[in-house]
Design a protein around this motif. Structure first.
Motif, mmCIF file in Angstrom:
data_model
loop_
_atom_site.group_PDB
_atom_site.id
_atom_site.type_symbol
_atom_site.label_atom_id
_atom_site.label_comp_id
_atom_site.label_asym_id
_atom_site.label_seq_id
_atom_site.Cartn_x
_atom_site.Cartn_y
_atom_site.Cartn_z
ATOM 1 N N THR A 477 -22.036 98.088 40.012
ATOM 2 C CA THR A 477 -22.285 96.867 40.912
ATOM 3 C C THR A 477 -21.359 95.797 40.445
ATOM 4 O OG1 THR A 477 -23.807 95.713 38.960
ATOM 5 C CG2 THR A 477 -24.947 97.240 40.529
ATOM 6 N N ALA A 478 -21.188 94.612 41.110
ATOM 7 C CA ALA A 478 -20.079 93.550 40.993
ATOM 8 C C ALA A 478 -20.665 93.074 39.695
ATOM 9 C CB ALA A 478 -20.424 92.534 42.197
ATOM 10 N N ASP A 479 -21.783 92.785 39.581
ATOM 11 C CA ASP A 479 -22.262 92.215 38.134
ATOM 12 C C ASP A 479 -21.737 93.065 36.948
ATOM 13 O OD1 ASP A 479 -23.393 90.019 39.329
ATOM 14 O OD2 ASP A 479 -25.413 90.786 39.273
ATOM 15 N N ASP A 480 -21.975 94.313 36.848
ATOM 16 C CA ASP A 480 -21.380 95.058 36.025
ATOM 17 C C ASP A 480 -19.953 94.978 35.872
ATOM 18 O OD1 ASP A 480 -23.982 96.389 35.933
ATOM 19 O OD2 ASP A 480 -23.361 98.059 37.093
ATOM 20 N N LEU A 481 -19.323 94.752 36.778
ATOM 21 C CA LEU A 481 -17.612 94.920 36.710
ATOM 22 C C LEU A 481 -17.385 93.338 36.308
ATOM 23 C CD1 LEU A 481 -16.917 96.673 40.154
ATOM 24 C CD2 LEU A 481 -16.601 97.584 37.404
ATOM 25 N N ARG A 482 -17.975 92.171 36.564
ATOM 26 C CA ARG A 482 -17.667 90.972 36.198
ATOM 27 C C ARG A 482 -18.099 90.977 34.762
ATOM 28 N NH1 ARG A 482 -19.915 86.756 37.410
ATOM 29 N NH2 ARG A 482 -18.134 85.396 37.449
ATOM 30 N N ALA A 483 -18.879 91.448 34.220
ATOM 31 C CA ALA A 483 -19.504 91.641 32.750
ATOM 32 C C ALA A 483 -18.365 92.390 31.875
ATOM 33 C CB ALA A 483 -20.934 92.278 32.679
ATOM 34 N N TRP A 484 -17.879 93.435 32.655
ATOM 35 C CA TRP A 484 -16.865 94.225 31.935
ATOM 36 C C TRP A 484 -15.797 93.424 31.625
ATOM 37 C CZ3 TRP A 484 -15.936 98.967 29.944
ATOM 38 C CH2 TRP A 484 -14.697 99.335 29.941
ATOM 39 N N CYS A 485 -15.168 92.672 32.671
ATOM 40 C CA CYS A 485 -14.109 91.881 32.421
ATOM 41 C C CYS A 485 -14.450 90.772 31.616
ATOM 42 C CB CYS A 485 -13.794 91.297 33.958
ATOM 43 S SG CYS A 485 -12.982 92.401 35.035
ATOM 44 N N ALA A 486 -15.471 90.164 31.516
ATOM 45 C CA ALA A 486 -15.825 89.105 30.634
ATOM 46 C C ALA A 486 -15.904 89.575 29.048
ATOM 47 C CB ALA A 486 -17.314 88.288 31.083
ATOM 48 N N ALA A 487 -15.868 90.742 28.828
ATOM 49 C CA ALA A 487 -15.965 91.471 27.623
ATOM 50 C C ALA A 487 -14.663 91.144 26.779
ATOM 51 C CB ALA A 487 -16.392 92.806 27.639
ATOM 52 N N THR A 488 -13.813 91.158 27.600
ATOM 53 C CA THR A 488 -12.263 91.077 26.942
ATOM 54 C C THR A 488 -11.229 90.009 27.500
ATOM 55 O OG1 THR A 488 -11.278 92.873 28.433
ATOM 56 C CG2 THR A 488 -12.527 93.450 26.327
ATOM 57 N N LEU A 489 -11.736 89.525 28.570
ATOM 58 C CA LEU A 489 -10.710 88.486 29.177
ATOM 59 C C LEU A 489 -10.985 87.014 29.006
ATOM 60 C CD1 LEU A 489 -10.152 89.943 32.814
ATOM 61 C CD2 LEU A 489 -8.548 90.206 30.616
ATOM 62 N N ALA A 490 -10.273 86.141 28.990
ATOM 63 C CA ALA A 490 -10.587 84.796 29.009
ATOM 64 C C ALA A 490 -11.518 84.340 30.214
ATOM 65 C CB ALA A 490 -9.462 83.996 28.919
ATOM 66 N N ALA A 491 -12.334 83.463 30.194
ATOM 67 C CA ALA A 491 -13.635 83.228 30.794
ATOM 68 C C ALA A 491 -12.859 82.476 32.468
ATOM 69 C CB ALA A 491 -14.526 82.073 30.505
ATOM 70 N N PHE A 492 -11.670 82.121 32.188
ATOM 71 C CA PHE A 492 -11.253 81.640 33.474
ATOM 72 C C PHE A 492 -10.428 82.710 34.264
ATOM 73 C CE2 PHE A 492 -7.733 81.099 30.510
ATOM 74 C CZ PHE A 492 -6.618 81.457 31.060
ATOM 75 N N LYS A 493 -10.239 84.048 33.701
ATOM 76 C CA LYS A 493 -9.784 85.199 34.478
ATOM 77 C C LYS A 493 -10.732 86.110 34.700
ATOM 78 C CE LYS A 493 -5.446 85.177 31.035
ATOM 79 N NZ LYS A 493 -5.026 86.018 30.279
ATOM 80 N N VAL A 494 -11.922 85.842 34.526
ATOM 81 C CA VAL A 494 -12.963 86.670 35.267
ATOM 82 C C VAL A 494 -13.039 86.395 36.567
ATOM 83 C CG1 VAL A 494 -15.532 87.242 35.083
ATOM 84 C CG2 VAL A 494 -14.084 86.737 32.924
ATOM 85 N N PRO A 495 -13.006 87.336 37.521
ATOM 86 C CA PRO A 495 -13.113 87.306 38.713
ATOM 87 C C PRO A 495 -14.395 86.701 39.230
ATOM 88 C CG PRO A 495 -12.339 89.422 38.417
ATOM 89 C CD PRO A 495 -12.831 88.894 36.903
ATOM 90 N N ALA A 496 -14.355 85.509 40.093
ATOM 91 C CA ALA A 496 -15.452 84.835 40.511
ATOM 92 C C ALA A 496 -16.465 85.874 41.484
ATOM 93 C CB ALA A 496 -15.131 83.688 41.757
ATOM 94 N N ALA A 497 -15.781 86.658 41.970
ATOM 95 C CA ALA A 497 -16.593 87.907 42.677
ATOM 96 C C ALA A 497 -15.839 89.243 42.838
ATOM 97 C CB ALA A 497 -16.652 87.500 44.153
ATOM 98 N N VAL A 498 -16.379 90.222 42.712
ATOM 99 C CA VAL A 498 -16.078 91.623 42.893
ATOM 100 C C VAL A 498 -16.533 92.101 43.882
ATOM 101 C CG1 VAL A 498 -15.483 93.730 41.700
ATOM 102 C CG2 VAL A 498 -15.482 91.618 40.517
ATOM 103 N N HIS A 499 -15.836 92.727 45.043
ATOM 104 C CA HIS A 499 -16.427 93.358 46.007
ATOM 105 C C HIS A 499 -15.916 94.915 46.120
ATOM 106 C CE1 HIS A 499 -17.212 89.491 47.590
ATOM 107 N NE2 HIS A 499 -15.954 89.172 47.628
ATOM 108 N N VAL A 500 -16.899 95.740 46.486
ATOM 109 C CA VAL A 500 -16.702 97.144 46.301
ATOM 110 C C VAL A 500 -16.726 97.617 47.891
ATOM 111 C CG1 VAL A 500 -18.003 99.523 45.972
ATOM 112 C CG2 VAL A 500 -18.310 97.598 44.543
ATOM 113 N N ILE A 501 -15.515 98.239 48.203
ATOM 114 C CA ILE A 501 -14.902 98.584 49.402
ATOM 115 C C ILE A 501 -14.702 100.252 49.388
ATOM 116 C CG2 ILE A 501 -14.162 96.364 50.164
ATOM 117 C CD1 ILE A 501 -11.363 97.332 49.492
ATOM 118 N N ASP A 502 -14.801 100.651 50.773
ATOM 119 C CA ASP A 502 -14.624 102.018 50.798
ATOM 120 C C ASP A 502 -13.229 102.793 50.717
ATOM 121 O OD1 ASP A 502 -17.274 102.636 51.553
ATOM 122 O OD2 ASP A 502 -16.870 102.221 53.862
ATOM 123 N N GLU A 503 -12.222 101.922 51.088
ATOM 124 C CA GLU A 503 -10.844 102.305 50.719
ATOM 125 C C GLU A 503 -10.017 100.950 50.772
ATOM 126 O OE1 GLU A 503 -9.421 104.947 53.584
ATOM 127 O OE2 GLU A 503 -9.773 103.553 55.460
#
Length: 534
Positions: A477-503
């Motif tokens: 999920t988008a929340d999973d991926l944002r949390a994954w980024c937040a675990a190692t990246l500075a807060a201002f680098k965490v994407p405000a949104a992550v969208h899953v697309i087919d290609e």
């Protein structure tokens, strides 16, 4: 600064050829029976010796003389990675002209633009290749450009296609006299630029620059007469062109793949013992996936020079390291040649996988305004820098004569730099300049993510925010991926949104498939109501 090293089979400066036709002629006279080209055909692999290659160059140069092609003329070569593409490069240069390669994927608009800018006196056309009606595209391009060149039909199907009343002929000579010594200071080749901000420019280089860079690239990669360079990227593009010529300058061979199919290419790599490959990570990904599905003996493969187009280079490099393939980041463009810089294998990983590197020739200079350690626009000066633009004179040079690349980077040592990103792709997040690749690499490291791309758009408060797009191999999920980024990246680098697309939306250029960030940015703006501030 990198030292210029001599390469086989020209171990002394006095033995070095002056330009591309001189190179092929000297190789043929030195050992005419040695294989120069392996080409995939419908009947399997075909080997072309140095002597056969030079014979075909002489024959075509004589035909071009008879057709009136002369010094300063442009010739458009619209064909795939056939041996003929190299023959035309050499033969046109031998006549003092310059080749403009046209990608077989080009449509009418792009071809019209190239004809209008280059104004070729002749088009070498591979009509019918891969079922493509290139003659119809040429006819429409001629009407749109107002240029009326001759047309040479190469490997046609025996019919004469309608090319709008232009004079057509089929090269038929099988041999010719030694061509007169060409002038290495004349333009020899022009490449289309990426065209990211409109239709592409045509960046042209002299014959001396082509040969100098080929020898420098061969030396930097440690190429020898026993090596084989894979030519899977179009020779009409700077990446494919420079890699193949580096292999030839070392006296080695090239494997040409007219149509890229990962399985066929891997079979051919194993059959002829490919040792070197330079490509984007998009092509590398397809090779790795096919190799995982059906392993071949790739023990000859020693080096992969990679440009990160889709954020997968580090992952692929780590996997290939287990096969004994050493990966090094590279840097290049149509204006400064591909393989203008690469990291030596003594550089530790993962630093060695980054874009950039040490320049391959001592005459190449690189700087950033502000000095070493400061991030800024990379500027270049040297024999690799564009000599002319066909049909236009864009403002790409500083007042003191340095080429402005439009790329951001950091000079880390004399003649060595790290490429960051295109200046237009950099993100300004909370006042900090951020390379989107840093966020992309973190997203791509998630076990469920196949490909990741990050773009910047205006946020609710008027500042820029990062938005990620991913394709998945497993549910996430988008929340999973944002949390994954937040675990190692500075807060201002965490994407405000992550969208899953087919290609991913991509564009296929001469140097590989690149993700269309403009399309993603427009899609991000459509979804902007769901943005969350980190």
């Amino acid at each position: 600064m990198t030292e210029q090293r001599d390469v086989a089979p020209f171990p002394t400066p006095g033995a070095r050829p002056a330009d591309l036709p001189d190179l092929v002629g000297r190789l043929a006279r030195r050992d005419p029976d040695r294989v120069a080209i392996h080409e995939r055909t419908a009947d399997g692999l075909v080997a072309v010796t140095r002597g056969e290659l030079w014979q075909r160059v002489r024959a075509l140069a004589e035909e071009l003389r008879g057709r009136g092609v002369d010094a300063g003329d442009a010739v458009a070569v619209w064909m795939p990675n056939w041996t003929e593409a190299l023959v035309w490069q050499c033969a046109v240069a031998a006549r003092g002209g310059h080749v403009v390669g046209i990608n077989t994927r080009y449509g009418v608009e792009e071809a019209t633009h190239v004809l209008a800018r280059a104004r070729p006196v002749l088009v070498a056309l591979a009509h019918g290749f891969h079922g493509l009606d290139l003659a119809s595209r040429l006819r429409a391009a001629v009407e749109g450009s107002g240029v009326r060149p001759q047309v040479a039909l190469v490997r046609g199907d025996g019919t004469t296609p309608d090319v709008g009343g232009l004079g057509t002929w089929t090269p038929e000579r099988t041999d010719g006299p030694e061509p007169e010594r060409s002038d290495p200071d004349r333009l020899a080749v022009a490449f289309t630029t990426s065209g990211s901000t409109g239709l592409p420019k045509l960046a042209a280089h002299t014959g001396a620059a082509v040969l100098t860079h080929a020898v420098a690239g061969a030396a930097a990669l440690g190429l020898t007469e026993d090596d084989v360079m894979l030519g899977a990227l179009p020779l009409s593009g700077v990446f494919g062109y420079n890699a193949v010529l580096a292999g030839l300058a070392a006296g080695g061979a090239a494997l040409l793949e007219p149509v890229f199919d990962a399985d066929d290419t891997l079979d051919d790599m194993a059959a002829v013992g490919v040792t070197h490959l330079a490509s984007g990570d998009d092509l590398g990904l397809r090779l790795v996936e096919a190799q995982r599905e059906r392993p071949r003996d790739l023990s000859s493969w020693r080096w992969w020079g990679v440009a990160d187009f889709q954020g997968r280079s580090h992952e692929l490099a780590a996997w290939l390291d287990g096969l004994g393939v050493a990966t090094a980041g590279v840097y290049g463009s149509s204006e400064v040649f591909a393989l203008a810089a690469t990291w030596p294998l003594s550089e530790p990983i993962p630093q060695r996988w980054a874009g950039g590197g040490r320049v391959v020739h001592p005459g190449i200079e690189v700087r950033v305004q502000g000095g070493p350690g400061v991030e800024g626009e990379l500027e270049f000066r040297g024999p690799n820098v564009v000599d002319a633009y066909l049909g236009a004179s864009p403002e790409t040079f500083t007042d003191d004569g340095w080429f402005r690349s439009g790329d951001l980077g950091v000079v880390v040592d004399e003649g060595a730099f790290v490429y960051v990103c295109r200046a237009g792709d950099a993100l300004r997040l909370r006042g900090f300049l951020v390379d989107p690749a840093e966020i992309e690499l973190r997203l791509a490291a998630h076990p469920a993510v196949h490909t990741a791309k990050v773009v910047g758009i205006e946020g609710p408060d008027g500042g820029s925010v990062a938005v990620g797009f991913v394709t998945l191999d497993a549910p996430a999920t988008a929340d999973d991926l944002r949390a994954w980024c937040a675990a190692t990246l500075a807060a201002f680098k965490v994407p405000a949104a992550v969208h899953v697309i087919d290609e991913m939306p991509t564009t296929s250029g001469t140097n590989g498939s690149k993700i269309r960030t403009g399309v993603l940015a427009a899609l991000a703006r459509e979804h902007s109501r769901s943005l969350q501030r980190p």
